[in-house]
Each structure stands twice: as C-alpha cells, then as structure tokens.
Design a protein around this motif. Structure first.
Motif, mmCIF file in Angstrom:
data_model
loop_
_atom_site.group_PDB
_atom_site.id
_atom_site.type_symbol
_atom_site.label_atom_id
_atom_site.label_comp_id
_atom_site.label_asym_id
_atom_site.label_seq_id
_atom_site.Cartn_x
_atom_site.Cartn_y
_atom_site.Cartn_z
ATOM 1 N N TYR A 42 -1.031 8.077 7.235
ATOM 2 C CA TYR A 42 -0.224 6.888 7.001
ATOM 3 C C TYR A 42 1.192 7.072 7.550
ATOM 4 N N LEU A 86 -2.339 10.343 3.301
ATOM 5 C CA LEU A 86 -0.897 10.096 3.267
ATOM 6 C C LEU A 86 -0.253 10.526 4.584
ATOM 7 N N ALA A 100 2.291 6.087 -7.064
ATOM 8 C CA ALA A 100 1.182 6.706 -7.799
ATOM 9 C C ALA A 100 1.167 8.218 -7.638
ATOM 10 N N ILE A 146 2.677 1.703 -3.242
ATOM 11 C CA ILE A 146 1.738 2.054 -4.311
ATOM 12 C C ILE A 146 1.365 3.528 -4.210
ATOM 13 N N TYR A 147 1.093 3.925 -2.991
ATOM 14 C CA TYR A 147 0.725 5.314 -2.747
ATOM 15 C C TYR A 147 1.829 6.265 -3.223
ATOM 16 N N GLU A 148 3.047 5.959 -2.813
ATOM 17 C CA GLU A 148 4.168 6.831 -3.189
ATOM 18 C C GLU A 148 4.398 6.820 -4.700
ATOM 19 N N SER A 187 0.806 -1.235 0.000
ATOM 20 C CA SER A 187 0.000 0.000 0.000
ATOM 21 C C SER A 187 0.832 1.274 0.000
ATOM 22 N N LEU A 188 1.769 1.366 0.937
ATOM 23 C CA LEU A 188 2.533 2.609 1.026
ATOM 24 C C LEU A 188 3.331 2.841 -0.265
ATOM 25 N N LYS A 239 -6.393 10.422 -3.969
ATOM 26 C CA LYS A 239 -5.163 11.190 -4.147
ATOM 27 C C LYS A 239 -4.385 10.722 -5.363
ATOM 28 N N VAL A 240 -4.628 9.485 -5.803
ATOM 29 C CA VAL A 240 -3.787 8.978 -6.885
ATOM 30 C C VAL A 240 -4.515 8.740 -8.201
ATOM 31 N N MET A 244 -7.933 7.281 0.052
ATOM 32 C CA MET A 244 -6.543 7.102 -0.343
ATOM 33 C C MET A 244 -6.423 7.172 -1.865
ATOM 34 N N TRP A 245 -7.306 6.473 -2.567
ATOM 35 C CA TRP A 245 -7.219 6.456 -4.013
ATOM 36 C C TRP A 245 -7.568 7.786 -4.631
ATOM 37 N N MET A 249 -4.369 -0.825 3.896
ATOM 38 C CA MET A 249 -3.591 0.324 4.339
ATOM 39 C C MET A 249 -3.512 0.339 5.871
#
Lengths: 187, 187
Positions: free
Chosen positions: B102, B99, A105, A101-103, A98-99, B162-163, B159-160, A159
């Motif tokens: 997180y 984020l 994306a 992917i977040y970064e 998750s983290l 944001k991406v 979360m999504w 997450m």
C-alpha cells in the motif's frame, strides 16, 4: 433539524473524513482539523478530545438493514440499493478511508474496537442474506460465507482503488457477482 | 546451485521481506537491511541501490501457471494447489506485505509498476480459468470477472488479517468459495 452543536459536530466529522482519506490516520492532527474547519482549538476540543475519538465516530456510524427488513422491503431491493452505494464508493477513491482504517487499526489499543466493528458488519450482511433466503428471493447459500465475500472483496477493491485505477467495469463486476451468487441471476 | 552472489541476493530479499511485513515500506531503511543481514553498507550496495529496488524485485517474482498448463496438468489441481498456498499466506499475517504494498504503491512514480503487476496477476488467473473451461473442469464463467474476485477478495482478507484475527475458517471460506464458483462443487 440539527441543533447548533450537532451541526458543528457533523461539520467536524465531514471535514475530518476528507483529511483522513487524503492523509491516512497517523498524519492528521487536531491542528489540521482546526485549520480545515476554521474552528479555534477551544471550539474543536469542546466537541472532541482527540483524532481517535473523531475517527471512531466516523467509522462506527454504519447503519444496519434492520428497519428496512422490519418494514418488509424486498431483500433484493435492499441488496441492490446497498450495492449501488458501495459501487459509488469504489469509484470515489478520494474518499477511501482504507489507508486510515489500516493505520488506525494497527494501533494495538484499537484492535478490540475493530474486531467488534467487523463483527457488526458481518452481522448486518448475514441478517440481510438470511432474510432474503426466508423470503425466497435468495438461494439457499451459507449467509456467513457470503457476508465475508461481500466484506473482504469490497475492502480489497477499495484498497486497490487508491493505488491503481479501478474501472467502472470492475466496480460493476463487484455488485453483479454478489447478485449472481445470491440469486443466480445476472444483474 | 546458487552462486555466492545469488545466495547473498536471496538472503537480502528474504530478510527484507520480514522487515517490510513488520514495518511497511516507508519505515525500512537500507541501514535496517544491513543490520538484519549483517552486511556492510558496501556489501549491501553491491547488490541493491535502494529499498525500492529490493521491494520491486520482491513483489515481481510471482510465477504464472504457464508451465503447468503447457504440461497439461489438471486445471482443478493447479487451482487447488494455488489456493492452498494463498490460504497459508492468509493465516500468516506476520508475513503480510499488504501495508508495505500500500505504502509503496502510494508513491506516485510506482503507480505504473503497480498497474502492470496488477495486469499480470489478472492475466495469470484469466489464463488458468480459461484453460479450465477448455478442459471442461470449470463452468462457463467470465474469466476476467472471477480473476478480479480472486485477487480483490484475497487482498481484502490479507489486509484485514493484519488488523483483526482471521480464523482458519475464514481462510478456508476463501478457497472453497472460489472452487464452488468455478466448479459448482463444495470443496
């Protein structure tokens, strides 16, 4: 059997997956991957030119349910085995990407790739749900709506599994909720 | 009316929220907050000693539904107004703290705080759902299960957002799904 090149590629991807889930995307360098795989710089760059390339491959390998649908497997059976996999992933926060992917994306140039991956993931679930409605195993739900529930609920719990303790019961709740929504039955 | 001190505190928290949603938690310094608020270092430190302290306050202010339940408001009405708020948040990714949350929660010493915040959030929803079952407005569901769905589904979509681009329809799906599960009715 895998060729030597394919086996090396797979080994690189497996080792990178562990690094990405530990450190996120931004903090993993090609040098880290050399260290983790015992490959020389030349050996690694023969297969991949950047951590982006490795990560893209890693997150793009999700298989659809197409073959199983074509083989006329039971929709409920396909669903349950997929949910079992997701449950296992939820209970394995060490392997949560998750983290990362977040970064990944959040980097502007990757946004397009992400939008397309998300579309693909939605389509995969919509196809399965539509198939289950056709076979009469699932209720007459709106496939797109339930596909979103399945994906976003999963992402949320995945997450949070990195930041608080997700219990076995919460992981079970996830799949039993989806089964209930689709079939009306408790698992 | 707020005292001057309270007003300054609120101003600091509002400005910090914007910074945290833009940059996450790790990359925001007390100096950034001075710049954003036009406060001197002394002026800021009079109110807060660290970005952790500000962030903790920021995420701890969620109100429960207790007062509205005690006032015998309709459970469905409380639910719908809460979901309207969440929908608005989903469609405002610029203000998403995902984020930052997180990153903040990944710091070991904050894990305990997070576990307790999560518990509090679950309790809030469990209380509302149980109340709605009592008044007969909601179906006889398992409150703890639905509370998890509400929270994790929200976190995932947030979360999504944001991406990738979350559409208005996806935000609507979120609330209509929850209303349907709780009441059996389409919104």
């Amino acid at each position: 059997m895998l060729t030597k090149g394919e086996a090396t590629k797979k080994m690189i991807i497996d080792a990178s997956a562990i690094l990405f889930s530990k450190k996120g995307f931004k903090d993993v360098s090609m040098t880290d991957i050399c260290d983790a795989t015992n490959l020389s710089r030349g050996g690694l760059y023969r297969h991949f030119s950047s951590t982006s390339e490795i990560f893209t491959l890693l997150i793009s390998t999700e298989r659809s349910f197409d073959e199983r649908i074509k083989a006329n497997e039971s929709a409920l059976y396909i669903l349950k085995s997929a949910l079992d996999e997701l449950e296992k992933e939820i209970l394995d926060p060490e392997r949560s990407l998750s983290l990362a992917i977040y970064e990944f994306a959040s980097i502007d140039e990757n946004k397009k790739l992400f939008t397309s991956l998300e579309k693909k993931a939605k389509k995969k679930w919509i196809d399965l749900i539509s198939y289950g409605i056709e076979t009469g195993e699932f209720k007459d739900v709106d496939p797109a709506k339930i596909a979103e529930l399945i994906l976003y609920y999963y992402q949320g719990i995945r997450m949070w599994s990195k930041v608080t303790d997700i219990t076995k019961r919460s992981a079970k709740n996830y799949s039993s909720m989806i089964i209930k929504i689709l079939t009306g039955e408790e698992k």
